[in-house]
Design a protein around this motif. Structure first.
Motif, mmCIF file in Angstrom:
data_model
loop_
_atom_site.group_PDB
_atom_site.id
_atom_site.type_symbol
_atom_site.label_atom_id
_atom_site.label_comp_id
_atom_site.label_asym_id
_atom_site.label_seq_id
_atom_site.Cartn_x
_atom_site.Cartn_y
_atom_site.Cartn_z
ATOM 1 N N ALA A 16 0.833 -1.203 0.000
ATOM 2 C CA ALA A 16 0.000 0.000 0.000
ATOM 3 C C ALA A 16 0.866 1.251 0.000
ATOM 4 C CB ALA A 16 -0.930 -0.005 1.209
ATOM 5 N N ALA A 17 1.903 1.257 0.806
ATOM 6 C CA ALA A 17 2.796 2.412 0.863
ATOM 7 C C ALA A 17 3.518 2.613 -0.463
ATOM 8 C CB ALA A 17 3.806 2.245 1.999
ATOM 9 N N ALA A 18 3.945 1.536 -1.084
ATOM 10 C CA ALA A 18 4.644 1.642 -2.365
ATOM 11 C C ALA A 18 3.713 2.214 -3.436
ATOM 12 C CB ALA A 18 5.175 0.279 -2.806
ATOM 13 N N ASN A 19 2.441 1.847 -3.367
ATOM 14 C CA ASN A 19 1.490 2.344 -4.357
ATOM 15 C C ASN A 19 1.082 3.791 -4.109
ATOM 16 O OD1 ASN A 19 1.432 -0.043 -5.795
ATOM 17 N ND2 ASN A 19 -0.270 -0.873 -4.625
ATOM 18 N N LYS A 20 1.085 4.253 -2.845
ATOM 19 C CA LYS A 20 0.658 5.604 -2.508
ATOM 20 C C LYS A 20 1.771 6.632 -2.629
ATOM 21 C CE LYS A 20 -2.159 4.256 1.237
ATOM 22 N NZ LYS A 20 -2.540 4.486 2.589
ATOM 23 N N ARG A 21 3.006 6.226 -2.498
ATOM 24 C CA ARG A 21 4.132 7.141 -2.428
ATOM 25 C C ARG A 21 4.276 7.906 -3.735
ATOM 26 N NH1 ARG A 21 9.664 5.764 -3.285
ATOM 27 N NH2 ARG A 21 8.829 3.732 -3.702
ATOM 28 N N PRO A 22 4.407 9.229 -3.650
ATOM 29 C CA PRO A 22 4.640 9.993 -4.887
ATOM 30 C C PRO A 22 5.952 9.561 -5.526
ATOM 31 C CG PRO A 22 4.304 11.459 -2.990
ATOM 32 C CD PRO A 22 4.356 10.048 -2.475
ATOM 33 N N PRO A 23 6.062 9.619 -6.857
ATOM 34 C CA PRO A 23 7.253 9.125 -7.541
ATOM 35 C C PRO A 23 8.552 9.800 -7.111
ATOM 36 C CG PRO A 23 5.572 9.801 -9.126
ATOM 37 C CD PRO A 23 5.050 10.099 -7.757
ATOM 38 N N SER A 24 8.504 11.046 -6.683
ATOM 39 C CA SER A 24 9.747 11.738 -6.340
ATOM 40 C C SER A 24 9.824 12.078 -4.853
ATOM 41 C CB SER A 24 9.875 12.998 -7.177
ATOM 42 O OG SER A 24 8.778 13.852 -6.900
ATOM 43 N N GLN A 25 9.308 11.215 -4.006
ATOM 44 C CA GLN A 25 9.334 11.467 -2.573
ATOM 45 C C GLN A 25 10.777 11.567 -2.097
ATOM 46 O OE1 GLN A 25 8.031 8.218 -0.130
ATOM 47 N NE2 GLN A 25 7.546 9.539 1.586
ATOM 48 N N VAL A 76 8.412 -0.474 -6.162
ATOM 49 C CA VAL A 76 9.143 -0.137 -4.939
ATOM 50 C C VAL A 76 10.118 1.018 -5.139
ATOM 51 C CG1 VAL A 76 10.768 -1.014 -3.218
ATOM 52 C CG2 VAL A 76 8.919 -2.480 -4.036
ATOM 53 N N PHE A 77 10.861 0.996 -6.238
ATOM 54 C CA PHE A 77 11.957 1.941 -6.425
ATOM 55 C C PHE A 77 11.581 3.103 -7.334
ATOM 56 C CE2 PHE A 77 14.057 -2.287 -5.947
ATOM 57 C CZ PHE A 77 14.593 -2.069 -4.691
ATOM 58 N N ASP A 78 12.086 4.294 -6.991
ATOM 59 C CA ASP A 78 11.953 5.470 -7.842
ATOM 60 C C ASP A 78 13.140 5.578 -8.790
ATOM 61 O OD1 ASP A 78 9.615 6.350 -6.646
ATOM 62 O OD2 ASP A 78 10.680 7.553 -5.151
ATOM 63 N N ASP A 79 14.300 5.197 -8.303
ATOM 64 C CA ASP A 79 15.553 5.359 -9.047
ATOM 65 C C ASP A 79 15.729 4.204 -10.033
ATOM 66 O OD1 ASP A 79 18.195 5.554 -9.922
ATOM 67 O OD2 ASP A 79 18.947 6.151 -7.938
ATOM 68 N N TYR A 114 21.583 -1.381 -0.153
ATOM 69 C CA TYR A 114 20.755 -0.842 0.930
ATOM 70 C C TYR A 114 19.381 -1.502 0.975
ATOM 71 C CZ TYR A 114 17.636 1.963 -1.990
ATOM 72 O OH TYR A 114 16.676 2.360 -2.888
ATOM 73 N N PHE A 115 18.823 -1.838 -0.189
ATOM 74 C CA PHE A 115 17.473 -2.393 -0.198
ATOM 75 C C PHE A 115 17.425 -3.846 0.286
ATOM 76 C CE2 PHE A 115 18.918 -2.338 -4.706
ATOM 77 C CZ PHE A 115 19.023 -3.695 -4.946
#
Length: 169
Positions: A16-25, A76-79, A114-115
């Motif tokens: 849920a958090a991965a889906n809600k997080r803005p792409p550039s948080q 999960v990842f933005d980068d 890190y992940f």
């Protein structure tokens, strides 16, 4: 993505958090604090919460391709470099290429990405999970992962459950 009212997906809060997080948080800066292991549980009683810890010779988290009910690297990842690195670690059998299945150990543990680290800061950065919820969410994710990889009646799950509750007393 799995959507069901009857069955919650593994690591539901993480997904849920991965889906809600803005792409550039932006990455949050946090200070290390000792996690609380007790919570109030009705009428002034205290309920012990699990305390996350890694259990040697498990390796369930090293099974990187766990199937469609787990978040994909893109979720999960933005980068893009994190996505690329993650995918480069997945062997043909779905296990991390650095996981030695015979010894059940990571060959790059000290230098792992890190992940691959189950730490409050990583859960905050990747999933937006607050430090105070880390133990509960990390334990829940590990339980779901161990069940998926080894089964719900596995020795690995028994060992993990014993370990996370022993330290919470």
């Amino acid at each position: 993505m799995l959507h069901s009212l009857m069955i919650s997906p593994p690591c539901a809060a993480v997904r849920a958090a991965a889906n809600k997080r803005p792409p550039s948080q932006p990455q949050r800066k946090t200070q290390r604090q000792k996690p609380s292991t007790t919570t109030s549980h009705g009428f002034g009683g205290k309920r012990k919460d699990p305390v996350w810890q890694c259990v040697q010779n498990c390796g369930a988290c090293c099974k990187l391709d766990k199937g469609p009910t787990f978040p994909s690297p893109e979720e999960v990842f933005d980068d893009p470099s994190d996505i690329e690195l993650y995918k480069s670690l997945v062997g043909q059998d779905g296990w991390c290429i650095h996981y030695d299945k015979s010894s059940r150990k990571c060959s790059i543990y000290a230098e792992r990405p890190y992940f691959c680290r189950v730490e409050p800061e990583v859960f905050d950065t990747l999933y937006g999970i607050e430090k105070k919820k880390f133990n509960k969410e990390a334990c829940s994710c590990c339980i779901d992962t161990i069940k998926t990889v080894y089964g719900k009646h596995s020795e690995e799950l028994d060992k993990f459950n014993r370990a996370i509750w022993v330290n919470s007393s």
